[in-house]
Enzyme design. Sequence first.
Site, PDB file in Angstrom:
ATOM      1  N   GLN A   1       1.994  -6.059  -3.184  1.00 48.21           N
ATOM      2  CA  GLN A   1       2.412  -6.173  -1.788  1.00 48.21           C
ATOM      3  C   GLN A   1       3.697  -5.358  -1.567  1.00 48.21           C
ATOM      4  OE1 GLN A   1       1.434  -9.527  -3.387  1.00 48.21           O
ATOM      5  NE2 GLN A   1      -0.468  -8.521  -2.919  1.00 48.21           N
TER       6      GLN A   1
ATOM      7  N   ASP B   1       0.806  -1.228   0.000  1.00 49.15           N
ATOM      8  CA  ASP B   1       0.000   0.000   0.000  1.00 49.15           C
ATOM      9  C   ASP B   1       0.835   1.272   0.000  1.00 49.15           C
ATOM     10  OD1 ASP B   1      -2.190  -1.686   0.089  1.00 49.15           O
ATOM     11  OD2 ASP B   1      -2.310  -1.617   2.283  1.00 49.15           O
TER      12      ASP B   1
ATOM     13  N   LYS C   1       1.757   2.184  -5.112  1.00 52.12           N
ATOM     14  CA  LYS C   1       2.287   1.637  -6.374  1.00 52.12           C
ATOM     15  C   LYS C   1       1.359   1.943  -7.554  1.00 52.12           C
ATOM     16  CE  LYS C   1       2.367  -2.385  -4.310  1.00 52.12           C
ATOM     17  NZ  LYS C   1       2.109  -2.014  -2.923  1.00 52.12           N
TER      18      LYS C   1
ATOM     19  N   GLY D   1      -4.536  -4.211  -3.866  1.00 58.49           N
ATOM     20  CA  GLY D   1      -5.516  -3.166  -4.155  1.00 58.49           C
ATOM     21  C   GLY D   1      -4.713  -1.938  -4.531  1.00 58.49           C
ATOM     22  N   HIS D   2      -4.663  -1.636  -5.818  1.00 58.47           N
ATOM     23  CA  HIS D   2      -3.826  -0.528  -6.296  1.00 58.47           C
ATOM     24  C   HIS D   2      -4.724   0.627  -6.734  1.00 58.47           C
ATOM     25  CE1 HIS D   2      -0.195  -3.396  -7.187  1.00 58.47           C
ATOM     26  NE2 HIS D   2      -0.600  -3.416  -5.942  1.00 58.47           N
TER      27      HIS D   2
HETATM   28  P1  GDP Z   1      -0.762   0.372  -3.526  1.00 62.18           P
HETATM   29  O1  GDP Z   1      -1.341  -0.907  -3.072  1.00 62.18           O
HETATM   30  O2  GDP Z   1       0.713   0.448  -3.291  1.00 62.18           O
HETATM   31  O3  GDP Z   1      -1.118   0.730  -4.948  1.00 62.18           O
HETATM   32  O4  GDP Z   1      -1.391   1.500  -2.596  1.00 62.18           O
HETATM   33  P2  GDP Z   1      -2.947   1.638  -2.205  1.00 62.18           P
HETATM   34  O5  GDP Z   1      -3.686   2.133  -3.376  1.00 62.18           O
HETATM   35  O6  GDP Z   1      -3.436   0.412  -1.536  1.00 62.18           O
HETATM   36  O7  GDP Z   1      -2.861   2.720  -1.045  1.00 62.18           O
HETATM   37  C1  GDP Z   1      -2.339   3.979  -1.244  1.00 62.18           C
HETATM   38  C2  GDP Z   1      -3.422   5.003  -0.881  1.00 62.18           C
HETATM   39  O8  GDP Z   1      -2.825   6.288  -0.762  1.00 62.18           O
HETATM   40  C3  GDP Z   1      -4.475   5.144  -1.955  1.00 62.18           C
HETATM   41  O9  GDP Z   1      -5.690   5.478  -1.344  1.00 62.18           O
HETATM   42  C4  GDP Z   1      -3.971   6.309  -2.798  1.00 62.18           C
HETATM   43  O10 GDP Z   1      -5.004   7.010  -3.469  1.00 62.18           O
HETATM   44  C5  GDP Z   1      -3.346   7.176  -1.744  1.00 62.18           C
HETATM   45  N1  GDP Z   1      -2.189   7.962  -2.161  1.00 62.18           N
HETATM   46  C6  GDP Z   1      -1.202   7.652  -3.029  1.00 62.18           C
HETATM   47  N2  GDP Z   1      -0.272   8.614  -3.037  1.00 62.18           N
HETATM   48  C7  GDP Z   1      -0.664   9.551  -2.165  1.00 62.18           C
HETATM   49  C8  GDP Z   1      -0.102  10.780  -1.707  1.00 62.18           C
HETATM   50  O11 GDP Z   1       0.974  11.198  -2.083  1.00 62.18           O
HETATM   51  N3  GDP Z   1      -0.827  11.466  -0.751  1.00 62.18           N
HETATM   52  C9  GDP Z   1      -2.023  11.030  -0.280  1.00 62.18           C
HETATM   53  N4  GDP Z   1      -2.640  11.768   0.654  1.00 62.18           N
HETATM   54  N5  GDP Z   1      -2.573   9.876  -0.684  1.00 62.18           N
HETATM   55  C10 GDP Z   1      -1.893   9.145  -1.614  1.00 62.18           C
HETATM   56  P1  IMO Z   2      -0.880  -4.169  -2.270  1.00 64.94           P
HETATM   57  O1  IMO Z   2      -0.416  -4.719  -3.602  1.00 64.94           O
HETATM   58  C1  IMO Z   2      -0.978  -4.569   2.031  1.00 64.94           C
HETATM   59  C2  IMO Z   2      -1.081  -8.606   3.669  1.00 64.94           C
HETATM   60  C3  IMO Z   2      -2.337  -9.053   4.367  1.00 64.94           C
HETATM   61  C4  IMO Z   2      -1.769 -10.051   5.342  1.00 64.94           C
HETATM   62  C5  IMO Z   2      -0.649 -10.706   4.551  1.00 64.94           C
HETATM   63  C6  IMO Z   2      -1.042 -12.015   3.866  1.00 64.94           C
HETATM   64  O2  IMO Z   2      -2.171  -3.457  -2.353  1.00 64.94           O
HETATM   65  O3  IMO Z   2       0.204  -3.378  -1.631  1.00 64.94           O
HETATM   66  P2  IMO Z   2      -2.611 -12.697   1.828  1.00 64.94           P
HETATM   67  O4  IMO Z   2      -3.943 -12.169   1.386  1.00 64.94           O
HETATM   68  O5  IMO Z   2      -1.533 -12.499   0.822  1.00 64.94           O
HETATM   69  O6  IMO Z   2      -2.703 -14.095   2.342  1.00 64.94           O
HETATM   70  O7  IMO Z   2      -2.225 -11.801   3.118  1.00 64.94           O
HETATM   71  O8  IMO Z   2      -0.246  -9.768   3.570  1.00 64.94           O
HETATM   72  N1  IMO Z   2      -1.278  -8.114   2.288  1.00 64.94           N
HETATM   73  C7  IMO Z   2      -1.206  -6.836   1.944  1.00 64.94           C
HETATM   74  N2  IMO Z   2      -1.030  -5.734   2.704  1.00 64.94           N
HETATM   75  N3  IMO Z   2      -1.076  -4.459   0.704  1.00 64.94           N
HETATM   76  C8  IMO Z   2      -1.219  -5.545  -0.070  1.00 64.94           C
HETATM   77  O9  IMO Z   2      -1.185  -5.490  -1.414  1.00 64.94           O
HETATM   78  C9  IMO Z   2      -1.336  -6.809   0.550  1.00 64.94           C
HETATM   79  N4  IMO Z   2      -1.526  -8.071   0.101  1.00 64.94           N
HETATM   80  C10 IMO Z   2      -1.474  -8.861   1.174  1.00 64.94           C
HETATM   81  O10 IMO Z   2      -2.980  -7.986   4.995  1.00 64.94           O
HETATM   82  O11 IMO Z   2      -1.191  -9.377   6.423  1.00 64.94           O
HETATM   83 MG    MG Z   3      -2.880  -1.606  -1.831  1.00 63.77          MG
END
Ligand code: GDP
Ligand code: IMO
Ligand code: MG
Length: 424
Positions: A222, A13, A16, A40-41
């Site tokens: 991840q 998270d 990415k 979840g991207h």
């Molecule tokens: P990912 O899994 O690495 O793609 O990240 P996620 O999408 O799960 O979580 C990142 C969260 O931070 C999302 O809700 C994005 O919209 C938000 N986000 C990304 N970059 C920024 C930033 O620079 N500032 C803020 N406030 N939110 C951001």
């Molecule tokens: P992105 O790509 C954050 C965490 C879960 C749990 C552990 C194992 O959005 O960054 P799993 O479902 O793989 O059996 O879970 O890894 N986890 C993540 N945490 N971002 C993710 O993906 C994750 N994918 C799995 O919360 O602790």
């Molecule tokens: Mg994510």
Amino acid sequence: MKVDVLLGLQWGDEGKGKIVDVLAPKYDVVARFQGGPNAGHTLEFDGIKHVLHQIPSGIFRPSAKNVIGNGVVLDPIIFKIEIEKLQKYNLKVKDNLFISKKATLIIPTHRLLDQAYEKAKGDNKIGSTLKGIGPSYVDKVSRQGLRVGDILAADFKTRFQKLVNQHFEILKNHDIPYNWAELETQFLDAVSFLKEFKLIDSEYFLNQELKNGSSVLAEGAQGSLLDIDFGSYPFVTSSNTVTAGACTGLGLAPKHIGEVYGIFKAYSTRVGSGPFPTELLDAEGEKMRKEGNEFGSTTGRPRRCGWIDLPALKYSIMINGVSQLLMMKADVLSIFETIKVCTHYQLEDGSVTEIMPYEIVHEKITPIYTELKGWNVPIQGISESNIPVELSHYVDFLEKALQVPITFISTGPDRTQTIHRKTK
Ligand code: GDP
Ligand code: IMO
Ligand code: MG
């Protein structure tokens, strides 16, 4: 041309999805190499927020071909839902999306097994997203899994039933309710849907693209601290999330790897169980979660929050061979007058180290912090010339400690709220 790899250096998270979308216009191909719907991207532009789970984050850029690689575990049901959600945006998904025949299938019983195993773990549960990731990788490694290409075989249903029967045997010993008739219909319907897409030998496809001079961006899912080998085992995911995973998950030789973009939040978060040395269990942590809107993109769970952890980042940089750093969510730290940076760990025996201890799960780690003055002004969407001096100091401090240039600073969730540091 080379394959650049973009991956998370923390516990996932990091942002990415946003950055892949920002960088995608520079690339001919964007490819996912591991993980599955546990990811979840999030991408944000034109006032709309999109969350992708299995589809590469280059899908909104019409010039990019998007590949789901052999290292991925793919759930056809979630895939169908994702594609249907994209339909209203008139993207040429059927032309621009390519799926490896060697990607592993997640079948509905994998999700049930995930639930059963987590339940059986009781207090030691991993905090899995329950998307069937672990059980599907188990079947892959134990050489009984089904792959995407198998759906084209005449006897697919028989092979599917055989695997389901094996899973039923295990599920008999667990109290997990399910309606099989419904799950089976949903799955087979989604498999028919999947057949309409370009199912390819993605290793040939990608190597040919490189030969033709195309540039490829490999999109990690991840984060490195969730890697099956190098993460805080057993509180990890079930794939290699590190740079090497891009080679095995796409069929690309190491000599093709170019830049390795390591992405990190200006602080730390973790969702699910497992060690988190800098976690803030107080009002400050709550403030960070609220300001950063730190709730899981896949499960909606609140993310645990804490200060930045340099020993952990140094470890990830080492394992991945990171050549450029991208710092995300700097705007979230605007609310703090003082910002803490964990530079070392103190272990139970009093020793001080910057090495990730083998016993990270059992060892009580006390973070040692350096304090820096916060910028304490809103910075969402600012340009490079308007970076407050305290933020510059924070970036300089991190670069000096990590020995890798920070080339991007993200100051908001939108595509446009991104500073590409031209001087770097
Ligand atoms: P990912 O899994 O690495 O793609 O990240 P996620 O999408 O799960 O979580 C990142 C969260 O931070 C999302 O809700 C994005 O919209 C938000 N986000 C990304 N970059 C920024 C930033 O620079 N500032 C803020 N406030 N939110 C951001
Ligand atoms: P992105 O790509 C954050 C965490 C879960 C749990 C552990 C194992 O959005 O960054 P799993 O479902 O793989 O059996 O879970 O890894 N986890 C993540 N945490 N971002 C993710 O993906 C994750 N994918 C799995 O919360 O602790
Ligand atoms: Mg994510």
